[in-house]
Structures are given as C-alpha cells and as structure tokens.
Design an enzyme around this catalytic site. Structure first.
Site, short mmCIF file in Angstrom:
data_model
loop_
_atom_site.label_atom_id
_atom_site.label_comp_id
_atom_site.label_asym_id
_atom_site.label_seq_id
_atom_site.Cartn_x
_atom_site.Cartn_y
_atom_site.Cartn_z
N THR A 1 0.93 -1.18 0.04
CA THR A 1 -0.09 0.07 0.03
C THR A 1 0.91 1.23 -0.14
O THR A 1 1.45 1.56 0.95
CB THR A 1 -1.06 -0.05 1.23
N MET B 1 3.64 2.61 5.39
CA MET B 1 3.50 1.41 4.16
C MET B 1 3.16 0.20 4.72
O MET B 1 3.88 -0.30 5.77
CB MET B 1 4.64 1.40 3.29
N CYS B 2 2.31 -0.75 4.39
CA CYS B 2 1.91 -1.62 4.77
C CYS B 2 1.82 -2.96 3.55
O CYS B 2 1.93 -2.56 2.50
CB CYS B 2 0.50 -1.88 5.60
N ILE B 3 1.83 -4.12 3.89
CA ILE B 3 1.97 -5.19 2.79
C ILE B 3 0.61 -6.16 2.85
O ILE B 3 0.08 -6.37 3.94
CB ILE B 3 3.36 -6.05 3.04
#
EC number: 5.3.99.2
Length: 191
Positions: free
Chosen positions: A45, A64-66
């Site tokens: 993201t 940010m994330c995954i």
C-alpha cells in the site's frame, strides 16, 4: 484506540480490488479485461486518499503496509494485510466477494458492518494497481477511498503521478492524498 485501529485496517483493506456498479458510483471506470490470476500475490500500500475524518487526522502517522492477495474457495479473493500497530506487527484477512463483472468485489466492513464496493480501476499487474472503494459508514455518511498498490516499496514517480491524477478525478484534494513512507517493519512476514 481499537476502533481507530479497526478503521485503519478497514481503510487499507478497502482499497484492494474490484469494480461494482452502484448508483452513486456508476461513473467509476475499471480495468478492461481484468485478469484475477495476474492480480494475485504481494502488493504494498503505497498511496491513499480518503474522505474519512479519521484518515485526515491520522494520515501523517501511517506507514506502508503489505498485502497478499490469494484466491478464495468462493471465487473471490482473500486479502491478508500486515501492518504496524502500537509497535507490533498485526495481520488481518478480509474476504472480497466477487461480483458479476470481472474485477468487481465487495466486502462487509468489520468496523461498520456495512457493505463496501471495490473497483480495480487500472493495473498493469506487474508494477501498480489503482483502486477505488465506496460505501456507507452510516446513514448519510458515505465513505470513499483511492488506493495505490505497488509491487515494490518504491513506486516510480510516473506511477505516483498517475495515482494523484486519478485521486483528483475522484474528487480528492491534494491535502487528502498521501504517499505512505517506506518501512521495513512488518514486511518480512510475506517475503
């Protein structure tokens, strides 16, 4: 605080897929000839835009994330997202139910209990995906979000510009658009 976390998770998960025609969002375009099998796998993201008051208040604290997209038994998608929360990694999975149109999905918000529709507006499958989500949090409170997914943690400037342009066409102002800072925290679970 748990409600805020659930909202953030919902925001992240909202942005992930599909295209459903709703009365309010009938003009949302979608990826032609969407190929679900090419959409599977790991996404970061990288950018968000939302009309949510919580998002506007907390956007500078987000990172940010995954997410990992996998097929579900029902023909939809399982979206598993890992993110940093209170200095710990947290993982959540959301079922995206398929609609009649390829690339169209809906899900039930774990926070509001309402149904949200998700559109894959554009993707090249290998580098980026632009998504749009719409739903109603409560009577009279519509929710909208644009999301940039990237296969890497460092999307090219052209991809970021494409996202900004897309978000603005959906009515988001420059100050409602955020590019999430890269982080190594909570990323190793899905490498």
């Amino acid at each position: 605080m748990a409600a805020l976390h659930t909202l953030w998770m919902g925001l992240v998960l909202l942005g992930v897929l599909g295209v459903l025609q709703t009365r309010a969002q009938a003009q949302v375009s979608r990826q032609p000839n969407f190929q679900q099998d090419k959409f599977l796998g790991r996404w970061f993201t990288s950018g968000l835009a939302s009309n949510s008051s919580w998002f506007r208040e907390k956007k500078n604290a987000l990172s940010m994330c995954i997410s990992v997209v996998a097929p579900s038994a029902e023909g939809g998608l399982n979206l598993t997202t890992t993110f940093l929360r209170k200095d710990q990694c947290e993982t959540r999975t959301l079922l995206l139910r398929p609609a009649e149109t390829p690339g169209c999905y809906s899900y039930t918000s774990p926070h509001w209990g309402s149904t949200h529709d998700v559109w894959v507006v554009a993707t090249d499958y290998e580098e980026y995906a632009l998504l749009y989500t719409a739903g109603t949090k409560s009577p009279g409170q519509d929710f909208h979000m644009a999301t940039l997914y990237s296969r890497t943690q460092t999307p090219r400037a052209e991809v970021k510009e494409k996202f900004s342009t897309f978000a603005k066409t959906r009515g988001f102002t420059e100050d409602a658009i955020v590019f999430l800072p890269k982080t190594e925290r909570c990323m190793e679970e899905h490498r």
